[in-house]
Write a protein that holds these residues in place. Sequence first.
Motif, PDB file in Angstrom:
ATOM      1  N   ASN A 440     -28.596 -67.955  23.764  1.00 26.31           N
ATOM      2  CA  ASN A 440     -29.632 -68.449  24.683  1.00 26.31           C
ATOM      3  C   ASN A 440     -29.224 -68.286  26.147  1.00 26.31           C
ATOM      4  N   ASN A 441     -28.605 -67.159  26.436  1.00 27.52           N
ATOM      5  CA  ASN A 441     -28.223 -66.848  27.826  1.00 27.52           C
ATOM      6  C   ASN A 441     -27.377 -67.944  28.461  1.00 27.52           C
ATOM      7  N   THR A 600     -20.942 -71.336  22.499  1.00 29.78           N
ATOM      8  CA  THR A 600     -22.165 -70.647  22.891  1.00 29.78           C
ATOM      9  C   THR A 600     -21.919 -69.262  23.481  1.00 29.78           C
TER      10      THR A 600
END
Length: 890
Positions: A440-441, A600
Amino acid sequence: MRSFASAALLAATTALAQDSQDFSNRGNFGSPFPNTTYNEYVNDNPVVAAGSNGHQMSPPKYPSPWTEGLGDWKEAYDQAREFVGQLTLEEKVNLTTGTGWQVDRCVGQTGSIPRLGFRAMCLQDSPLGIRYADLVSAFASGVNLAATWDRGLAFAQGAGMGSEHKGKGVDFQLGPVAGPLGRTPEGGRNWEGFSPDPVLTGQLFAQTIRGIQSQNVMTNLKHYIAYEQEHFRQVPEANGFGYNITEPSSSNLDDVTMHELYLWPFADGIRAGAASVMCSYNQINGSQACQNSYTLNYLLKGELGFQGPVITDWLGGHSGVSSVHAGLDMLMPGDSDSYNNGYSYFGSNLTIAVLNGTVPAWRVDDMAMRIMAAYYKVDADTNRTDINFSSWTKDTYNYEHYYVGQGWTKVNDHVNVRADHGALIRHIGSASTVLLKNVNNTLPLSGKEPLTTVFGEDAGPSPHGPNGCDDHGCDDGTLAMGWGSGTADFPYLVTPDTAIQNTVLQNGGSYESIFDNYDLDTIGALARRSNASIVFANSDAGETFIQVDGNLGDRNNLTFWQGADDMVATVAGNCSNTILVVHSVGPVLLEEYKNNPNITAILWAGLPGQESGNSIADILYGRVNPGAKLPWTIGKKREDWGTDILYNDNDDAGVPQINYKEGNIIDYRAFDLHNKTPTYEFGFGLSYTTFEYSDLKVENLNASAYVPFMGHTTAAPTFRNFSMDPADHTFPANFTRVNLYHYPWLNSTNLTEASGDPNYGSSDFFPEGALNGSAQPVPKAGGAPGGNPSIYDVLYRVHATIQNTGSVVGDEVPQLYLSRGGPYDPVKELRGFERLSIAPNMTARVSFDITRRDIASWSTVEQDWYVQNTTKHVWVGSSSRNLPLSGVLA
């Protein structure tokens, strides 16, 4: 002696390979024999099976070919001939012999020729900068250059390193490295080189050579050849670590694997004009690398038409006369089998060998010619700088002859040669950082997060300082280079902690960091408060003469060091926005981190050199859009690679046998063949933008047919007659000697007495042809530096279009793979790549030249290249497993 396999078996193999085969239905690039295990497939390959066995013999090839000024070496050859034609026998011998370990200023130094005003030649490590010197730069490692996939950056770093070596008075830079290639991911010195893929290595190897030599500094290609692990490379070293071996390990491999894999990048380097080659410590098929007549005389000087000198790795020589006949040209550092023992296989013993007829005069002439041709090839005589540093002390004044304490003088001028190379190193560091995961960037960060935290010993400084451990033989603080002779001192080291903190504070954020990997309670408590937790972990390796945490150069595992696994798990267990940054010498196991939802983003930053922290901060905060790609595969478990280090002696005679049963199926080729899904594949790397591929076109250029080289050398030239009377070759009158210094003169007119060896020269055995100076046939695969020029003809040109479909400018590396289609060929092989910068919503058209070598195979019977009658598929895409475009070469 017999070759790699019996003639009947090889003939049958070639006939099989030449049958028309079509393995186009290889779904998902799987094995052509999907019901066959990896080991069965490899062992069923007749050439590999017959040519990778213990205790096989390397075939003899004599005489040692003489340089003739082939290709663009002609002008250098003519200059060398004029110079060498003036030399006495002793002056020629002086060029071939190191003066001794720590006896002069450089790690290796030849004798001088005062009569002609020619100072000693200085040979100095390393492939990423200048070892043992101050006011120099610490450049990015070879593996980081490979991750850029950028020929221009390879040339730029080479030019930067070359200019620094020149500024210190160095004549030979001991690098770059294509051996080890990277057969096993645990290999201790893989990081000094580039990639286990021969094309990626060969291309960046060649450009680094061109860059270094553009600065009038000679390169020394390392380490020739099949030097793929640190364990058992030298007897005294292994014995010192408790292994009772009697000879260095033998790398046993077949002729096809040698040509199609390990020799490939050396051919690229020689074609690029490399000045010299360093022979390695190991044996190849039972023969010492520095006296292996097949690999030196036949492959290197014959097939590849190499015109420069072969130089030993330090203490890599094992004989005098035998090694000279086998193709060795320079002994370094001059000592025989141990440092500072006062003996040399060359020096006065080489003078004796010429006088007693065991070495012909033309061979010593050729040795001197090769050395001086290399010197003139790079215009080293242009503004030649005096040696202005000492490898053994940073003091301004000390002994010129350090080890023996003679000649007190000024030994260090402290010349600052760094120029503006810090900016280049920072750029290469960010250009080589591979973005592996970005949910998610998550990245880039804004720098305005309320609380940014950094964790890990690898983020901070070493308590001993950046140069506190000899040859960087420790893993304290952040990791920016491995250990051993392939290192340089840091002029400074920007840590990730410093660079990230600077960015955060400039943006008004809050920042905290913890470097103690074992303080898990404190780490967990801080991670729970953090908005962005950046965790650093590393994995180190190096050269065997230093043991770090039980690792004898080669890594014992593919996991993180410094207890980092528990630290990473603790951070990720307490922060749902954890970013993992990896500094490592090669692949580490990342499967659990890839699958952890709280991690992430993952970045591989490698060994980026002195600007390490700035480079990673540039990526983290979007000042640079990542465009790097993995130069090797990251597997799910260690066994997936199909190769490993030989950690224990496996031979009753004490000669460890390393059998290359996998042939040319290493790294991604093994994953493809064995249908293994990697964690991250070879060539993989994400960006902050996106790209689309389209419009593949294959253009047949209708090149002329291959022409095997047919011809002979000239007869071996000799340049100056000299007296054969030993009395004319004794030390000059009133000559003052330096202790332990290797001189070319005799200390007695009795040759046996002068040699110090009662058996010296008593044998009447010479390998067949060793003394033959008549014209010799040139191998069909030879004819020019790098091999037969016809093999480099461009047969096809493949075109593709790449569009940046995102919102920011970014770099993409389109990659071309092809299948040669034979039953024992890799499923696919990299054959082309290009790094492109593309603006948003813009397209770029890329073209790949496919040469005859790219689609050719090696015939063990013909000893030449040939193209199989098979369907040859081609693919273009962003990694070895993401290839949306496909076609056929027709």
